[in-house]
Design a protein around this motif. Structure first.
Motif, PDB file in Angstrom:
ATOM      1  N   TYR A  95       0.846  -1.195   0.000  1.00  0.00           N
ATOM      2  CA  TYR A  95       0.000   0.000   0.000  1.00  0.00           C
ATOM      3  C   TYR A  95       0.881   1.245   0.000  1.00  0.00           C
ATOM      4  CZ  TYR A  95      -3.940  -3.047   0.996  1.00  0.00           C
ATOM      5  OH  TYR A  95      -4.895  -4.028   0.907  1.00  0.00           O
ATOM      6  N   THR A  96       0.442   2.251  -0.741  1.00  0.00           N
ATOM      7  CA  THR A  96       1.161   3.522  -0.823  1.00  0.00           C
ATOM      8  C   THR A  96       0.149   4.654  -0.683  1.00  0.00           C
ATOM      9  OG1 THR A  96       2.706   2.518  -2.402  1.00  0.00           O
ATOM     10  CG2 THR A  96       2.769   4.908  -2.171  1.00  0.00           C
ATOM     11  N   LEU A  97       0.500   5.651   0.133  1.00  0.00           N
ATOM     12  CA  LEU A  97      -0.338   6.839   0.279  1.00  0.00           C
ATOM     13  C   LEU A  97       0.428   8.019  -0.309  1.00  0.00           C
ATOM     14  CD1 LEU A  97      -2.964   8.065   1.426  1.00  0.00           C
ATOM     15  CD2 LEU A  97      -1.731   8.456   3.570  1.00  0.00           C
ATOM     16  N   LYS A  98      -0.188   8.697  -1.276  1.00  0.00           N
ATOM     17  CA  LYS A  98       0.481   9.799  -1.970  1.00  0.00           C
ATOM     18  C   LYS A  98      -0.322  11.088  -1.873  1.00  0.00           C
ATOM     19  CE  LYS A  98       2.519   6.766  -5.518  1.00  0.00           C
ATOM     20  NZ  LYS A  98       2.647   6.542  -6.972  1.00  0.00           N
ATOM     21  N   VAL A  99       0.381  12.200  -1.883  1.00  0.00           N
ATOM     22  CA  VAL A  99      -0.244  13.518  -2.006  1.00  0.00           C
ATOM     23  C   VAL A  99       0.387  14.180  -3.220  1.00  0.00           C
ATOM     24  CG1 VAL A  99      -0.559  15.791  -0.977  1.00  0.00           C
ATOM     25  CG2 VAL A  99      -0.710  13.745   0.467  1.00  0.00           C
ATOM     26  N   ASN A 100      -0.436  14.465  -4.211  1.00  0.00           N
ATOM     27  CA  ASN A 100       0.059  15.033  -5.485  1.00  0.00           C
ATOM     28  C   ASN A 100       1.235  14.222  -6.034  1.00  0.00           C
ATOM     29  OD1 ASN A 100      -1.889  16.894  -4.938  1.00  0.00           O
ATOM     30  ND2 ASN A 100      -0.572  18.694  -5.082  1.00  0.00           N
ATOM     31  N   ASP A 101       1.045  12.902  -6.037  1.00  0.00           N
ATOM     32  CA  ASP A 101       1.996  11.944  -6.617  1.00  0.00           C
ATOM     33  C   ASP A 101       3.285  11.767  -5.820  1.00  0.00           C
ATOM     34  OD1 ASP A 101       0.383  11.191  -8.772  1.00  0.00           O
ATOM     35  OD2 ASP A 101       1.061  12.874  -9.990  1.00  0.00           O
ATOM     36  N   GLU A 102       3.367  12.323  -4.627  1.00  0.00           N
ATOM     37  CA  GLU A 102       4.534  12.117  -3.775  1.00  0.00           C
ATOM     38  C   GLU A 102       4.133  11.310  -2.544  1.00  0.00           C
ATOM     39  OE1 GLU A 102       6.849  15.503  -2.750  1.00  0.00           O
ATOM     40  OE2 GLU A 102       6.914  16.291  -4.796  1.00  0.00           O
ATOM     41  N   ALA A 103       4.914  10.275  -2.221  1.00  0.00           N
ATOM     42  CA  ALA A 103       4.600   9.421  -1.078  1.00  0.00           C
ATOM     43  C   ALA A 103       4.665  10.227   0.214  1.00  0.00           C
ATOM     44  CB  ALA A 103       5.576   8.246  -1.012  1.00  0.00           C
ATOM     45  N   VAL A 104       3.702   9.973   1.095  1.00  0.00           N
ATOM     46  CA  VAL A 104       3.680  10.652   2.390  1.00  0.00           C
ATOM     47  C   VAL A 104       4.864  10.161   3.222  1.00  0.00           C
ATOM     48  CG1 VAL A 104       2.384  10.962   4.541  1.00  0.00           C
ATOM     49  CG2 VAL A 104       1.177  10.925   2.332  1.00  0.00           C
ATOM     50  N   PRO A 105       5.687  11.073   3.769  1.00  0.00           N
ATOM     51  CA  PRO A 105       6.856  10.667   4.565  1.00  0.00           C
ATOM     52  C   PRO A 105       6.427  10.140   5.940  1.00  0.00           C
ATOM     53  CG  PRO A 105       6.649  13.050   4.578  1.00  0.00           C
ATOM     54  CD  PRO A 105       5.601  12.548   3.627  1.00  0.00           C
ATOM     55  N   PRO A 106       7.340   9.467   6.648  1.00  0.00           N
ATOM     56  CA  PRO A 106       7.003   8.874   7.950  1.00  0.00           C
ATOM     57  C   PRO A 106       6.406   9.855   8.952  1.00  0.00           C
ATOM     58  CG  PRO A 106       9.119   8.054   7.196  1.00  0.00           C
ATOM     59  CD  PRO A 106       8.715   9.127   6.234  1.00  0.00           C
ATOM     60  N   GLU A 107       6.853  11.117   8.931  1.00  0.00           N
ATOM     61  CA  GLU A 107       6.342  12.090   9.899  1.00  0.00           C
ATOM     62  C   GLU A 107       4.971  12.634   9.511  1.00  0.00           C
ATOM     63  OE1 GLU A 107       8.903  14.432   6.974  1.00  0.00           O
ATOM     64  OE2 GLU A 107       8.957  12.493   8.011  1.00  0.00           O
ATOM     65  N   GLY A 108       4.519  12.346   8.296  1.00  0.00           N
ATOM     66  CA  GLY A 108       3.164  12.698   7.887  1.00  0.00           C
ATOM     67  C   GLY A 108       2.950  14.133   7.448  1.00  0.00           C
ATOM     68  N   LEU A 115      -2.451  24.027  -5.862  1.00  0.00           N
ATOM     69  CA  LEU A 115      -3.699  23.277  -5.792  1.00  0.00           C
ATOM     70  C   LEU A 115      -4.024  22.720  -7.173  1.00  0.00           C
ATOM     71  CD1 LEU A 115      -5.785  25.744  -3.576  1.00  0.00           C
ATOM     72  CD2 LEU A 115      -4.619  23.640  -2.839  1.00  0.00           C
ATOM     73  N   PRO A 116      -4.875  21.712  -7.270  1.00  0.00           N
ATOM     74  CA  PRO A 116      -5.592  21.070  -6.170  1.00  0.00           C
ATOM     75  C   PRO A 116      -4.735  20.056  -5.428  1.00  0.00           C
ATOM     76  CG  PRO A 116      -6.185  20.033  -8.228  1.00  0.00           C
ATOM     77  CD  PRO A 116      -5.284  21.186  -8.585  1.00  0.00           C
ATOM     78  N   VAL A 117      -5.294  19.558  -4.321  1.00  0.00           N
ATOM     79  CA  VAL A 117      -4.655  18.493  -3.554  1.00  0.00           C
ATOM     80  C   VAL A 117      -5.267  17.160  -3.980  1.00  0.00           C
ATOM     81  CG1 VAL A 117      -4.304  17.511  -1.265  1.00  0.00           C
ATOM     82  CG2 VAL A 117      -4.225  19.990  -1.571  1.00  0.00           C
ATOM     83  N   ALA A 118      -4.410  16.225  -4.344  1.00  0.00           N
ATOM     84  CA  ALA A 118      -4.873  14.886  -4.727  1.00  0.00           C
ATOM     85  C   ALA A 118      -4.291  13.871  -3.751  1.00  0.00           C
ATOM     86  CB  ALA A 118      -4.444  14.561  -6.155  1.00  0.00           C
ATOM     87  N   GLU A 177      -9.904  22.230  -5.488  1.00  0.00           N
ATOM     88  CA  GLU A 177     -10.010  22.528  -6.916  1.00  0.00           C
ATOM     89  C   GLU A 177     -11.021  23.641  -7.158  1.00  0.00           C
ATOM     90  OE1 GLU A 177      -9.671  19.748 -10.782  1.00  0.00           O
ATOM     91  OE2 GLU A 177     -11.365  19.272  -9.482  1.00  0.00           O
ATOM     92  N   GLU A 178     -12.077  23.645  -6.336  1.00  0.00           N
ATOM     93  CA  GLU A 178     -13.137  24.635  -6.502  1.00  0.00           C
ATOM     94  C   GLU A 178     -13.109  25.714  -5.427  1.00  0.00           C
ATOM     95  OE1 GLU A 178     -16.673  22.351  -6.503  1.00  0.00           O
ATOM     96  OE2 GLU A 178     -16.177  21.215  -8.326  1.00  0.00           O
ATOM     97  N   SER A 179     -12.466  25.439  -4.309  1.00  0.00           N
ATOM     98  CA  SER A 179     -12.413  26.415  -3.221  1.00  0.00           C
ATOM     99  C   SER A 179     -10.980  26.519  -2.700  1.00  0.00           C
ATOM    100  CB  SER A 179     -13.358  25.992  -2.080  1.00  0.00           C
ATOM    101  OG  SER A 179     -13.030  24.696  -1.613  1.00  0.00           O
ATOM    102  N   PRO A 180     -10.577  27.710  -2.198  1.00  0.00           N
ATOM    103  CA  PRO A 180      -9.203  27.904  -1.720  1.00  0.00           C
ATOM    104  C   PRO A 180      -8.892  27.006  -0.528  1.00  0.00           C
ATOM    105  CG  PRO A 180     -10.593  29.759  -1.092  1.00  0.00           C
ATOM    106  CD  PRO A 180     -11.400  28.923  -2.037  1.00  0.00           C
ATOM    107  N   LEU A 181      -7.638  26.591  -0.454  1.00  0.00           N
ATOM    108  CA  LEU A 181      -7.226  25.694   0.624  1.00  0.00           C
ATOM    109  C   LEU A 181      -5.757  25.955   0.931  1.00  0.00           C
ATOM    110  CD1 LEU A 181      -8.099  23.165   2.337  1.00  0.00           C
ATOM    111  CD2 LEU A 181      -7.110  21.777   0.521  1.00  0.00           C
ATOM    112  N   GLU A 182      -5.476  26.375   2.144  1.00  0.00           N
ATOM    113  CA  GLU A 182      -4.099  26.660   2.545  1.00  0.00           C
ATOM    114  C   GLU A 182      -3.440  25.454   3.207  1.00  0.00           C
ATOM    115  OE1 GLU A 182      -2.343  29.321   1.744  1.00  0.00           O
ATOM    116  OE2 GLU A 182      -4.114  30.000   0.620  1.00  0.00           O
ATOM    117  N   GLU A 183      -4.229  24.733   4.001  1.00  0.00           N
ATOM    118  CA  GLU A 183      -3.730  23.508   4.620  1.00  0.00           C
ATOM    119  C   GLU A 183      -4.886  22.630   5.031  1.00  0.00           C
ATOM    120  OE1 GLU A 183      -1.496  25.222   8.007  1.00  0.00           O
ATOM    121  OE2 GLU A 183      -2.906  24.100   9.282  1.00  0.00           O
TER     122      GLU A 183
END
Length: 209
Positions: A95-108, A115-118, A177-183
Protein backbone atom coordinates in the motif's frame (compact mmCIF):
# COMPACT_ATOMS: atom_id res chain seq x y z
CA UNK A 1 13.26 -30.02 7.79
CA UNK A 2 9.76 -28.61 7.98
CA UNK A 3 11.08 -25.04 7.98
CA UNK A 4 13.19 -25.81 4.88
CA UNK A 5 10.12 -27.13 3.06
CA UNK A 6 8.17 -23.99 3.91
CA UNK A 7 10.98 -21.72 2.72
CA UNK A 8 11.28 -23.61 -0.57
CA UNK A 9 7.53 -23.45 -1.14
CA UNK A 10 7.24 -19.74 -0.45
CA UNK A 11 10.31 -18.97 -2.56
CA UNK A 12 8.66 -20.75 -5.45
CA UNK A 13 6.01 -18.02 -5.44
CA UNK A 14 8.54 -15.62 -6.95
CA UNK A 15 9.90 -18.18 -9.40
CA UNK A 16 6.64 -19.48 -10.85
CA UNK A 17 4.49 -16.35 -10.52
CA UNK A 18 5.15 -15.41 -14.12
CA UNK A 19 4.24 -18.84 -15.46
CA UNK A 20 0.59 -18.69 -16.41
CA UNK A 21 -0.81 -20.44 -19.46
CA UNK A 22 -1.54 -18.41 -22.52
CA UNK A 23 -4.90 -18.72 -24.21
CA UNK A 24 -4.93 -21.91 -26.25
CA UNK A 25 -5.12 -21.46 -29.97
CA UNK A 26 -7.69 -23.58 -31.80
CA UNK A 27 -5.98 -26.68 -33.14
CA UNK A 28 -8.65 -27.50 -35.71
CA UNK A 29 -8.11 -24.39 -37.82
CA UNK A 30 -6.34 -25.14 -41.07
CA UNK A 31 -5.33 -22.69 -43.80
CA UNK A 32 -7.93 -22.39 -46.51
CA UNK A 33 -7.46 -21.56 -50.14
CA UNK A 34 -9.81 -18.88 -51.54
CA UNK A 35 -9.83 -16.40 -54.36
CA UNK A 36 -6.84 -14.10 -53.99
CA UNK A 37 -5.27 -16.25 -51.23
CA UNK A 38 -2.07 -18.24 -51.55
CA UNK A 39 -2.44 -21.95 -50.85
CA UNK A 40 -0.32 -23.36 -48.04
CA UNK A 41 2.04 -26.02 -49.32
CA UNK A 42 2.06 -29.50 -47.83
CA UNK A 43 5.40 -28.75 -46.17
CA UNK A 44 4.11 -25.45 -44.74
CA UNK A 45 0.94 -27.10 -43.45
CA UNK A 46 2.98 -29.79 -41.72
CA UNK A 47 5.18 -27.17 -40.03
CA UNK A 48 2.09 -25.26 -38.85
CA UNK A 49 0.53 -28.40 -37.37
CA UNK A 50 3.79 -29.18 -35.58
CA UNK A 51 3.89 -25.64 -34.15
CA UNK A 52 0.32 -25.96 -32.87
CA UNK A 53 1.16 -29.31 -31.31
CA UNK A 54 4.16 -27.79 -29.51
CA UNK A 55 2.06 -24.91 -28.19
CA UNK A 56 -0.62 -27.27 -26.87
CA UNK A 57 2.02 -29.31 -25.10
CA UNK A 58 3.53 -26.16 -23.57
CA UNK A 59 0.11 -25.10 -22.27
CA UNK A 60 -0.41 -28.52 -20.66
CA UNK A 61 3.03 -28.33 -19.04
CA UNK A 62 2.37 -24.84 -17.61
CA UNK A 63 -1.06 -25.85 -16.33
CA UNK A 64 0.45 -28.87 -14.57
CA UNK A 65 3.24 -26.74 -13.09
CA UNK A 66 0.77 -24.16 -11.78
CA UNK A 67 -1.42 -26.86 -10.24
CA UNK A 68 1.58 -28.47 -8.57
CA UNK A 69 2.76 -25.08 -7.34
CA UNK A 70 -0.61 -24.23 -5.78
CA UNK A 71 -0.71 -27.60 -4.02
CA UNK A 72 2.81 -27.01 -2.73
CA UNK A 73 1.90 -23.51 -1.53
CA UNK A 74 -1.21 -24.79 0.25
CA UNK A 75 0.91 -27.43 2.01
CA UNK A 76 3.47 -24.82 3.07
CA UNK A 77 0.81 -22.45 4.37
CA UNK A 78 -0.74 -25.20 6.47
CA UNK A 79 2.52 -25.43 8.46
CA UNK A 80 2.76 -21.69 9.18
CA UNK A 81 1.56 -20.29 12.49
CA UNK A 82 -0.75 -17.27 12.41
CA UNK A 83 2.05 -14.73 12.87
CA UNK A 84 4.17 -16.08 10.01
CA UNK A 85 1.13 -16.58 7.79
CA UNK A 86 0.09 -12.97 8.34
CA UNK A 87 3.62 -11.71 7.62
CA UNK A 88 3.83 -13.74 4.39
CA UNK A 89 0.35 -12.66 3.28
CA UNK A 90 1.08 -8.98 3.84
CA UNK A 91 4.21 -9.20 1.70
CA UNK A 92 1.96 -10.10 -1.24
CA UNK A 93 0.06 -6.79 -0.99
CA UNK A 94 1.63 -3.34 -0.76
CA UNK A 95 0.00 0.00 0.00
CA UNK A 96 1.16 3.52 -0.82
CA UNK A 97 -0.34 6.84 0.28
CA UNK A 98 0.48 9.80 -1.97
CA UNK A 99 -0.24 13.52 -2.01
CA UNK A 100 0.06 15.03 -5.49
CA UNK A 101 2.00 11.94 -6.62
CA UNK A 102 4.53 12.12 -3.77
CA UNK A 103 4.60 9.42 -1.08
CA UNK A 104 3.68 10.65 2.39
CA UNK A 105 6.86 10.67 4.56
CA UNK A 106 7.00 8.87 7.95
CA UNK A 107 6.34 12.09 9.90
CA UNK A 108 3.16 12.70 7.89
CA UNK A 109 3.86 16.32 6.82
CA UNK A 110 3.59 17.17 3.12
CA UNK A 111 4.20 20.57 1.50
CA UNK A 112 2.66 21.23 -1.90
CA UNK A 113 3.36 24.00 -4.41
CA UNK A 114 -0.09 24.38 -5.90
CA UNK A 115 -3.70 23.28 -5.79
CA UNK A 116 -5.59 21.07 -6.17
CA UNK A 117 -4.66 18.49 -3.55
CA UNK A 118 -4.87 14.89 -4.73
CA UNK A 119 -4.74 12.28 -1.95
CA UNK A 120 -4.24 8.80 -3.44
CA UNK A 121 -4.30 5.42 -1.77
CA UNK A 122 -2.75 2.72 -3.98
CA UNK A 123 -2.95 -1.01 -3.36
CA UNK A 124 -0.85 -3.42 -5.40
CA UNK A 125 -0.80 -7.19 -5.49
CA UNK A 126 2.77 -8.45 -5.88
CA UNK A 127 1.92 -11.49 -7.98
CA UNK A 128 -0.37 -12.13 -10.94
CA UNK A 129 -1.21 -15.72 -10.00
CA UNK A 130 -4.26 -16.89 -8.08
CA UNK A 131 -3.48 -17.13 -4.37
CA UNK A 132 -5.21 -19.20 -1.70
CA UNK A 133 -8.12 -17.40 -0.02
CA UNK A 134 -6.23 -17.28 3.29
CA UNK A 135 -3.62 -15.04 1.70
CA UNK A 136 -6.21 -12.58 0.45
CA UNK A 137 -7.95 -12.48 3.82
CA UNK A 138 -4.79 -11.75 5.79
CA UNK A 139 -2.81 -9.83 3.19
CA UNK A 140 -5.29 -7.09 2.30
CA UNK A 141 -6.62 -4.31 4.50
CA UNK A 142 -9.57 -5.40 6.60
CA UNK A 143 -12.01 -3.24 4.61
CA UNK A 144 -12.32 -2.68 0.86
CA UNK A 145 -13.66 0.83 1.54
CA UNK A 146 -10.72 3.29 1.71
CA UNK A 147 -12.81 5.68 3.82
CA UNK A 148 -12.65 3.10 6.60
CA UNK A 149 -8.93 3.93 6.72
CA UNK A 150 -8.92 7.59 5.61
CA UNK A 151 -10.83 10.11 7.71
CA UNK A 152 -10.88 13.55 6.07
CA UNK A 153 -12.77 15.02 9.04
CA UNK A 154 -13.95 18.55 8.12
CA UNK A 155 -12.96 18.38 4.47
CA UNK A 156 -15.25 16.86 1.85
CA UNK A 157 -13.65 15.58 -1.37
CA UNK A 158 -14.72 17.58 -4.41
CA UNK A 159 -14.10 14.62 -6.69
CA UNK A 160 -13.11 10.95 -6.46
CA UNK A 161 -11.18 9.07 -9.16
CA UNK A 162 -11.05 5.26 -9.03
CA UNK A 163 -8.68 3.16 -11.13
CA UNK A 164 -9.04 -0.61 -10.99
CA UNK A 165 -6.52 -2.78 -12.83
CA UNK A 166 -5.63 -6.44 -12.68
CA UNK A 167 -3.18 -6.11 -9.81
CA UNK A 168 -3.23 -2.37 -8.99
CA UNK A 169 -6.11 -0.36 -7.59
CA UNK A 170 -6.15 3.30 -6.59
CA UNK A 171 -8.56 5.79 -5.03
CA UNK A 172 -7.82 9.50 -5.48
CA UNK A 173 -9.62 12.20 -3.51
CA UNK A 174 -9.47 15.77 -4.85
CA UNK A 175 -9.55 18.89 -2.63
CA UNK A 176 -9.08 22.61 -3.27
CA UNK A 177 -10.01 22.53 -6.92
CA UNK A 178 -13.14 24.63 -6.50
CA UNK A 179 -12.41 26.42 -3.22
CA UNK A 180 -9.20 27.90 -1.72
CA UNK A 181 -7.23 25.69 0.62
CA UNK A 182 -4.10 26.66 2.55
CA UNK A 183 -3.73 23.51 4.62
CA UNK A 184 -5.62 20.42 5.67
CA UNK A 185 -5.27 17.43 7.94
CA UNK A 186 -6.70 13.95 7.79
CA UNK A 187 -6.46 10.81 9.90
CA UNK A 188 -5.44 7.30 8.88
CA UNK A 189 -6.33 4.10 10.70
CA UNK A 190 -3.84 2.22 12.86
CA UNK A 191 -3.97 -0.65 10.39
CA UNK A 192 -3.08 1.53 7.42
CA UNK A 193 -0.44 3.36 9.46
CA UNK A 194 1.26 0.03 10.13
CA UNK A 195 1.11 -1.07 6.49
CA UNK A 196 2.56 2.26 5.32
CA UNK A 197 5.27 2.34 7.98
CA UNK A 198 4.30 5.85 9.13
CA UNK A 199 5.09 7.25 12.58
CA UNK A 200 1.79 9.09 12.94
CA UNK A 201 -1.94 8.75 12.32
CA UNK A 202 -2.22 12.38 11.23
CA UNK A 203 -1.26 13.58 7.76
CA UNK A 204 -0.84 17.36 7.42
CA UNK A 205 -0.77 19.06 4.03
CA UNK A 206 0.58 22.62 3.79
CA UNK A 207 0.49 24.84 0.70
CA UNK A 208 3.81 26.61 0.19
CA UNK A 209 4.06 30.32 -0.47
Amino acid sequence: MKRSLICVCLLSLMIISGCSPESEQPADETPETSTGAVAVSGEGSSALEEKIKEQKQMIKTLEAANKEYLNLLEAAISHLDEENLSAFAQKQFSYTLKVNDEAVPPEGIVEIDELPVAVTLVSEMGTSILLPQKIYEQGMLSSDDPLEHLNFMKEEPEDVVVRDGTSVQSFTYIFGEESPLEEMEFMISDELKGRLGLDTNVVKIIKGQ
